[in-house]
Design an enzyme around this catalytic site. Structure first.
Site, PDB file in Angstrom:
ATOM      1  CE  LYS A 180     -29.720  39.803 -11.694  1.00  0.00           C
ATOM      2  NZ  LYS A 180     -30.905  39.152 -11.266  1.00  0.00           N
ATOM      3  NE  ARG A 183     -31.879  31.609 -18.787  1.00  0.00           N
ATOM      4  CZ  ARG A 183     -32.393  32.713 -18.163  1.00  0.00           C
ATOM      5  NH1 ARG A 183     -32.329  34.012 -18.420  1.00  0.00           N
ATOM      6  NH2 ARG A 183     -33.059  32.371 -16.981  1.00  0.00           N
ATOM      7  NE  ARG A 227     -29.099  33.699 -11.711  1.00  0.00           N
ATOM      8  CZ  ARG A 227     -30.076  33.897 -12.575  1.00  0.00           C
ATOM      9  NH1 ARG A 227     -30.418  32.759 -13.192  1.00  0.00           N
ATOM     10  NH2 ARG A 227     -30.304  35.021 -13.170  1.00  0.00           N
ATOM     11  CB  THR A 286     -34.381  32.098 -11.837  1.00  0.00           C
ATOM     12  OG1 THR A 286     -34.421  32.164 -13.153  1.00  0.00           O
ATOM     13  CG2 THR A 286     -34.704  33.548 -11.210  1.00  0.00           C
ATOM     14  CE1 TYR A 344     -34.274  41.645 -15.015  1.00  0.00           C
ATOM     15  CE2 TYR A 344     -33.246  43.743 -13.856  1.00  0.00           C
ATOM     16  CZ  TYR A 344     -33.068  42.354 -14.355  1.00  0.00           C
ATOM     17  OH  TYR A 344     -31.975  41.832 -14.106  1.00  0.00           O
ATOM     18  CD  GLU A 352     -31.670  41.507 -21.687  1.00  0.00           C
ATOM     19  OE1 GLU A 352     -32.807  41.127 -21.545  1.00  0.00           O
ATOM     20  OE2 GLU A 352     -30.647  40.832 -21.427  1.00  0.00           O
ATOM     21  CG  PHE A 354     -40.303  39.218  -8.919  1.00  0.00           C
ATOM     22  CD1 PHE A 354     -39.397  39.828 -10.031  1.00  0.00           C
ATOM     23  CD2 PHE A 354     -41.141  38.223  -9.120  1.00  0.00           C
ATOM     24  CE1 PHE A 354     -39.526  39.305 -11.083  1.00  0.00           C
ATOM     25  CE2 PHE A 354     -41.100  37.885 -10.398  1.00  0.00           C
ATOM     26  CZ  PHE A 354     -40.161  38.495 -11.529  1.00  0.00           C
ATOM     27  CG  HIS A 391     -29.671  39.785 -17.029  1.00  0.00           C
ATOM     28  ND1 HIS A 391     -30.820  39.730 -16.695  1.00  0.00           N
ATOM     29  CD2 HIS A 391     -29.368  39.953 -18.193  1.00  0.00           C
ATOM     30  CE1 HIS A 391     -31.526  39.384 -18.094  1.00  0.00           C
ATOM     31  NE2 HIS A 391     -30.591  39.801 -18.864  1.00  0.00           N
ATOM     32  CG  ASN A 423     -30.658  36.064  -9.382  1.00  0.00           C
ATOM     33  OD1 ASN A 423     -30.487  37.260  -9.864  1.00  0.00           O
ATOM     34  ND2 ASN A 423     -31.542  35.515 -10.066  1.00  0.00           N
TER      35      ASN A 423
HETATM   36  N1  UDP Z   1     -37.103  37.324  -9.685  1.00  0.00           N
HETATM   37  C1  UDP Z   1     -37.493  37.558  -8.315  1.00  0.00           C
HETATM   38  N2  UDP Z   1     -38.411  36.899  -7.840  1.00  0.00           N
HETATM   39  C2  UDP Z   1     -38.954  35.742  -8.747  1.00  0.00           C
HETATM   40  C3  UDP Z   1     -38.519  35.814  -9.922  1.00  0.00           C
HETATM   41  C4  UDP Z   1     -37.552  36.537 -10.485  1.00  0.00           C
HETATM   42  O1  UDP Z   1     -36.933  38.409  -7.584  1.00  0.00           O
HETATM   43  O2  UDP Z   1     -39.685  34.888  -8.220  1.00  0.00           O
HETATM   44  C5  UDP Z   1     -35.847  38.276  -9.990  1.00  0.00           C
HETATM   45  C6  UDP Z   1     -34.611  37.793 -10.096  1.00  0.00           C
HETATM   46  O3  UDP Z   1     -33.597  38.440  -9.629  1.00  0.00           O
HETATM   47  C7  UDP Z   1     -34.546  37.349 -11.620  1.00  0.00           C
HETATM   48  C8  UDP Z   1     -35.179  38.464 -12.084  1.00  0.00           C
HETATM   49  O4  UDP Z   1     -36.295  38.802 -11.418  1.00  0.00           O
HETATM   50  O5  UDP Z   1     -33.263  36.960 -12.036  1.00  0.00           O
HETATM   51  C9  UDP Z   1     -35.798  38.068 -13.582  1.00  0.00           C
HETATM   52  O6  UDP Z   1     -36.581  37.164 -13.575  1.00  0.00           O
HETATM   53  P1  UDP Z   1     -36.491  35.847 -14.515  1.00  0.00           P
HETATM   54  O7  UDP Z   1     -37.562  35.092 -14.524  1.00  0.00           O
HETATM   55  O8  UDP Z   1     -36.419  36.567 -15.898  1.00  0.00           O
HETATM   56  O9  UDP Z   1     -35.026  35.271 -14.060  1.00  0.00           O
HETATM   57  P2  UDP Z   1     -33.597  35.053 -14.827  1.00  0.00           P
HETATM   58  O10 UDP Z   1     -33.973  35.284 -16.462  1.00  0.00           O
HETATM   59  O11 UDP Z   1     -32.892  36.300 -14.463  1.00  0.00           O
HETATM   60  O12 UDP Z   1     -33.126  33.796 -14.573  1.00  0.00           O
HETATM   61 MG    MG Z   2     -34.954  36.579 -17.618  1.00  0.00          MG
END
Ligand code: UDP
Ligand code: MG
Length: 139
Positions: A11, A87, A104, A93, A51, A128, A59, A117, A114
């Site tokens: 990112k 993951r 992370r 996350t 997204y 994707e 958010f 992705h 974070n």
């Molecule tokens: N995100 C955020 N606030 C939250 C949850 C998610 O800013 O409370 C952002 C974060 O950058 C995250 C992205 O939105 O990576 C996508 O969310 P997701 O739940 O899909 O998390 P990921 O799959 O990236 O772990």
């Molecule tokens: Mg996700």
């Protein structure tokens, strides 16, 4: 059977802070082979499209602004059980909850910024991957 490809983005925050090399090194050390790779910048529209599943979340606006704020590195990674294993390599996350040693935990600043992705399913990994790369860019 679990698929063998996943899509990652380094990112904008992690790119800006000079972590591309270290993150790609962790990815290689984790046993992933890079089969597509580019430095690119998402427009707001493209970040919103990527997204779109989070459109109703509070958010979403900040996420789209952040993801289009500077260059990212997009990559398709290959390994057995790629989605789940990647993951695990990147951690939770919210970096506050990410296991020590995960990408992370090491490079994320906050839940919003974070570092990376990772796709959440084989189906989304394919969608994707095609979002970022054409057939001739994927090996
Ligand atoms: N995100 C955020 N606030 C939250 C949850 C998610 O800013 O409370 C952002 C974060 O950058 C995250 C992205 O939105 O990576 C996508 O969310 P997701 O739940 O899909 O998390 P990921 O799959 O990236 O772990
Ligand atoms: Mg996700």
């Amino acid at each position: 059977m679990a698929g063998n490809r996943t899509l990652t983005m380094i990112k904008p925050g992690a790119v800006k802070n000079g972590h591309i090399g270290a993150i790609l090194n962790d990815i290689a050390a984790g046993g992933f082979k890079i089969v597509a790779l580019k430095l690119t910048q998402l427009t707001k529209d493209k970040a919103g499209e990527f997204y779109a599943v989070h459109k109703e979340r509070p958010f979403y606006g900040e996420l789209v602004d952040f993801m289009s704020s500077g260059p990212i590195v997009a990559a398709i990674l290959e390994k057995d059980n790629a989605v789940a294993d990647f993951r695990t390599l990147i951690g939770a996350t919210n970096p506050a909850d990410a296991a020590p040693g995960t990408i992370r935990a090491k490079y994320a600043k906050s839940i919003g910024e974070n570092a990376v992705h990772g796709s959440d399913s084989d189906e989304n990994a394919a969608i994707e991957g095609a979002f970022h790369f054409s057939g001739t860019e994927t090996f």
